[in-house]
Design a protein around this motif. Structure first.
Motif, PDB file in Angstrom:
ATOM      1  N   UNK A  56       6.114  -5.641  -4.055  1.00  0.00           N
ATOM      2  CA  UNK A  56       4.715  -6.013  -3.870  1.00  0.00           C
ATOM      3  C   UNK A  56       3.890  -4.737  -3.800  1.00  0.00           C
ATOM      4  N   UNK A  57       2.957  -4.580  -4.718  1.00  0.00           N
ATOM      5  CA  UNK A  57       2.046  -3.435  -4.721  1.00  0.00           C
ATOM      6  C   UNK A  57       0.643  -3.941  -4.437  1.00  0.00           C
ATOM      7  N   UNK A  58      -0.001  -3.348  -3.441  1.00  0.00           N
ATOM      8  CA  UNK A  58      -1.346  -3.785  -3.056  1.00  0.00           C
ATOM      9  C   UNK A  58      -2.230  -2.571  -2.819  1.00  0.00           C
ATOM     10  N   UNK A  59      -3.550  -2.845  -2.778  1.00  0.00           N
ATOM     11  CA  UNK A  59      -4.535  -1.764  -2.575  1.00  0.00           C
ATOM     12  C   UNK A  59      -4.317  -0.628  -3.567  1.00  0.00           C
ATOM     13  N   UNK A  60      -4.073  -0.997  -4.810  1.00  0.00           N
ATOM     14  CA  UNK A  60      -3.760   0.002  -5.836  1.00  0.00           C
ATOM     15  C   UNK A  60      -5.051   0.609  -6.378  1.00  0.00           C
ATOM     16  N   UNK A  72      -3.595   1.797 -18.182  1.00  0.00           N
ATOM     17  CA  UNK A  72      -2.842   1.114 -17.134  1.00  0.00           C
ATOM     18  C   UNK A  72      -1.374   0.912 -17.492  1.00  0.00           C
ATOM     19  N   UNK A  73      -1.053   0.851 -18.767  1.00  0.00           N
ATOM     20  CA  UNK A  73       0.343   0.657 -19.164  1.00  0.00           C
ATOM     21  C   UNK A  73       1.167   1.931 -19.016  1.00  0.00           C
ATOM     22  N   UNK A  74       0.513   3.058 -18.682  1.00  0.00           N
ATOM     23  CA  UNK A  74       1.200   4.326 -18.500  1.00  0.00           C
ATOM     24  C   UNK A  74       1.635   4.545 -17.053  1.00  0.00           C
ATOM     25  N   UNK A  75       1.436   3.559 -16.203  1.00  0.00           N
ATOM     26  CA  UNK A  75       1.860   3.641 -14.804  1.00  0.00           C
ATOM     27  C   UNK A  75       2.641   2.376 -14.479  1.00  0.00           C
ATOM     28  N   UNK A  76       3.842   2.522 -13.913  1.00  0.00           N
ATOM     29  CA  UNK A  76       4.614   1.328 -13.621  1.00  0.00           C
ATOM     30  C   UNK A  76       5.946   1.628 -12.954  1.00  0.00           C
ATOM     31  N   UNK A 115      -1.468  -5.838 -12.946  1.00  0.00           N
ATOM     32  CA  UNK A 115      -2.165  -5.981 -11.663  1.00  0.00           C
ATOM     33  C   UNK A 115      -3.277  -7.019 -11.758  1.00  0.00           C
ATOM     34  N   UNK A 116      -3.537  -7.677 -10.630  1.00  0.00           N
ATOM     35  CA  UNK A 116      -4.698  -8.562 -10.555  1.00  0.00           C
ATOM     36  C   UNK A 116      -5.953  -7.707 -10.628  1.00  0.00           C
ATOM     37  N   UNK A 117      -7.054  -8.241 -11.117  1.00  0.00           N
ATOM     38  CA  UNK A 117      -8.269  -7.423 -11.277  1.00  0.00           C
ATOM     39  C   UNK A 117      -8.833  -6.987  -9.930  1.00  0.00           C
ATOM     40  N   UNK A 118      -9.596  -5.885  -9.913  1.00  0.00           N
ATOM     41  CA  UNK A 118     -10.261  -5.441  -8.674  1.00  0.00           C
ATOM     42  C   UNK A 118     -11.149  -6.556  -8.141  1.00  0.00           C
ATOM     43  N   UNK A 119     -11.426  -6.573  -6.815  1.00  0.00           N
ATOM     44  CA  UNK A 119     -11.137  -5.477  -5.880  1.00  0.00           C
ATOM     45  C   UNK A 119      -9.745  -5.516  -5.262  1.00  0.00           C
ATOM     46  N   UNK A 121      -6.594  -5.645  -6.771  1.00  0.00           N
ATOM     47  CA  UNK A 121      -5.691  -4.762  -7.505  1.00  0.00           C
ATOM     48  C   UNK A 121      -4.287  -4.792  -6.909  1.00  0.00           C
ATOM     49  N   UNK A 122      -3.611  -5.919  -7.038  1.00  0.00           N
ATOM     50  CA  UNK A 122      -2.288  -6.057  -6.445  1.00  0.00           C
ATOM     51  C   UNK A 122      -1.360  -6.791  -7.415  1.00  0.00           C
ATOM     52  N   UNK A 123      -0.062  -6.748  -7.054  1.00  0.00           N
ATOM     53  CA  UNK A 123       0.927  -7.440  -7.873  1.00  0.00           C
ATOM     54  C   UNK A 123       2.162  -7.702  -7.023  1.00  0.00           C
ATOM     55  N   UNK A 124       2.781  -8.856  -7.210  1.00  0.00           N
ATOM     56  CA  UNK A 124       4.028  -9.202  -6.523  1.00  0.00           C
ATOM     57  C   UNK A 124       4.971  -9.815  -7.544  1.00  0.00           C
ATOM     58  N   UNK A 125       6.188  -9.320  -7.586  1.00  0.00           N
ATOM     59  CA  UNK A 125       7.158  -9.844  -8.540  1.00  0.00           C
ATOM     60  C   UNK A 125       8.569  -9.726  -8.028  1.00  0.00           C
ATOM     61  N   UNK A 126       9.414 -10.648  -8.443  1.00  0.00           N
ATOM     62  CA  UNK A 126      10.835 -10.628  -8.101  1.00  0.00           C
ATOM     63  C   UNK A 126      11.631 -10.678  -9.389  1.00  0.00           C
TER      64      UNK A 126
END
Length: 440
Positions: A56-60, A72-76, A115-119, A121-126
């Protein structure tokens, strides 16, 4: 043909340490603040066929000093196995501008494009791990002149047959049972040592009390290690047992090096005082062990994602080597002193016995340090990820054997076999010392 440029030193050290780093585990919540590193190592974990990675990445947020926003595809995030590590190193060496996210040898998870759009800017995946192996979880930043900030929560685990989560790496899931077994062995050792000291009260010295305290701290350290690993295995968090583990480990290591130095000088057992040079050894070893334990806590609790993780590893290794060398000197001094004394005081047999005793102790200490620092490291490096527990078992077995031999050699006894000598042995010893002096 021009040679490929060398890798940046910090990245090279990180990747080399990765190959020998122990597998980490448990649920972790980490904060990355304005970090410019091209690669960040989060975890290393041995997966079975039922392995999973949850991130889970948040507050990105990504800040760049360039006028164009980073792609954005250059970071992951991605997974990298030890087998593929060399191939990635070669790719990076051939082309320093190569983005590791484009490598065919990695297992990609997600990029900031997901990532979800601002504000928010998070993502959760399994993600299920389809190919069982030992993988390292990395974050890659291939956007030049950019800094990343985010909160990351990671869960790496395997599923047991009953569908319960096992947060210990495939090669470490046996550690709770292993540490419990050795803690019972040391508790029995403590009981036997107390019995031996009570049985030979007249021969008990202060060093024997310190040795008993060392055994007790070792037993408590292993109990806390077993509970720490058990709770991590079941829940993903140590529930405070890691704090107790580090406390008892700190006391145990300080006592171990102190006891070896004091025995090596003959303190309490042969003489009631320490010389100035022997006191200096203790004054050097103890503060260095404090520093080494601090480095051990930082390495174990923060993990490799922190910027100074490589530096802390180097500090720990350097300090440990210095301490291992320092504790040898008092034993060498005692051997030299006994050899010189044997020529003048007329007690050849006793001095020969003492000389043999300290020579044997010297060999035992050298063997213990060599095995636990080199052989165990080699086992940890070359063993298959499913058998990482073997290096722990080897280290604990060697430690138990070392304690047993040391405590036997310097046990309290009214008629110590080294010092209860008759006239015939005295004459034989005089001849032996003369032959040794002639050889020297």
């Amino acid at each position: 043909m021009a040679e490929p440029p060398p890798l940046p030193l910090p990245l090279l050290l990180l990747l080399l340490l990765l190959a020998a780093a122990p597998a980490l585990a448990e649920i972790k919540t980490l904060t990355i603040a304005s970090d410019p590193r091209p690669m960040i190592l989060f975890e290393k974990f041995g997966f079975t066929a039922s392995g999973h990675v949850s991130i889970t990445a948040s507050s990105v947020s990504v800040a760049s000093s360039l006028p164009v926003a980073p792609e954005s595809s250059r970071l992951g995030f991605f997974l990298l196995s030890d087998e593929s590590l060399l191939q990635v190193l070669l790719e990076l060496q051939r082309n320093p501008h190569f983005c590791v996210l484009d490598s065919q040898y990695i297992v990609p998870l997600f990029t900031f494009r997901d990532l979800s759009p601002p504000p928010r800017a998070s993502y959760a995946g399994s993600y299920p791990v389809s190919s069982p192996n030992e993988y390292s979880l990395f974050f890659a930043n291939c956007a030049p002149e950019s800094r990343v900030s985010m909160d990351v929560r990671t869960e790496l685990y395997n599923l047991d047959p009953d569908s319960s989560k096992d947060f210990l790496s495939a090669g470490q899931t046996q550690l709770p049972s292993l540490f419990s077994l050795f803690s019972l062995a040391y508790l029995a050792f403590v009981g036997f040592w107390i019995y031996t000291c009570r049985r030979n009260r007249r021969s008990v010295h202060r060093i024997h009390l310190l040795m008993g305290g060392l055994l007790l701290m070792k037993a408590l350290n292993l109990i806390c290690a077993a509970e720490d690993k058990h709770y991590i295995k079941v829940t993903g968090t140590p529930h405070g047992w890691d704090v107790l583990f580090y406390i008892f480990q700190f006391i145990r290591v300080i006592l171990l090096f102190t006891v070896i130095v004091l025995i090596g000088t003959g303190w309490s057992f042969l003489k009631p005082f320490l010389q100035d040079r022997e006191k200096k050894v203790l004054m050097i070893v103890i503060p260095l062990q404090v520093l080494a334990n601090l480095a051990s806590v930082v390495i174990g609790e923060t993990g490799p994602f922190i910027r100074d993780w490589v530096t802390w590893n180097q500090v720990f290794l350097l300090v440990d080597i210095i301490c291992c060398c320092a504790i040898i000197f008092p034993i060498v001094w005692s051997i030299r002193s006994l050899r010189e004394t044997s020529k003048t005081d007329g007690k050849a047999a006793r001095n020969l016995a003492k000389l043999q005793l300290f020579r044997q102790f010297y060999i035992v200490v050298i063997g213990y340090l060599y095995f636990t620092r080199i052989v165990v490291f080699a086992l940890r490096t070359i063993a298959a990820y499913k058998y990482q527990w073997v290096s722990n078992a080897a280290e604990e077995t060697a430690s138990l054997a070392f304690y047993a031999v040391m405590f036997y050699m310097f046990r309290p006894a009214e008629r110590n076999e080294y010092f209860a000598l008759d006239e015939e042995e005295e004459k034989e010893a005089e001849m032996a010392l003369r032959e040794e002096e002639f050889e020297l």
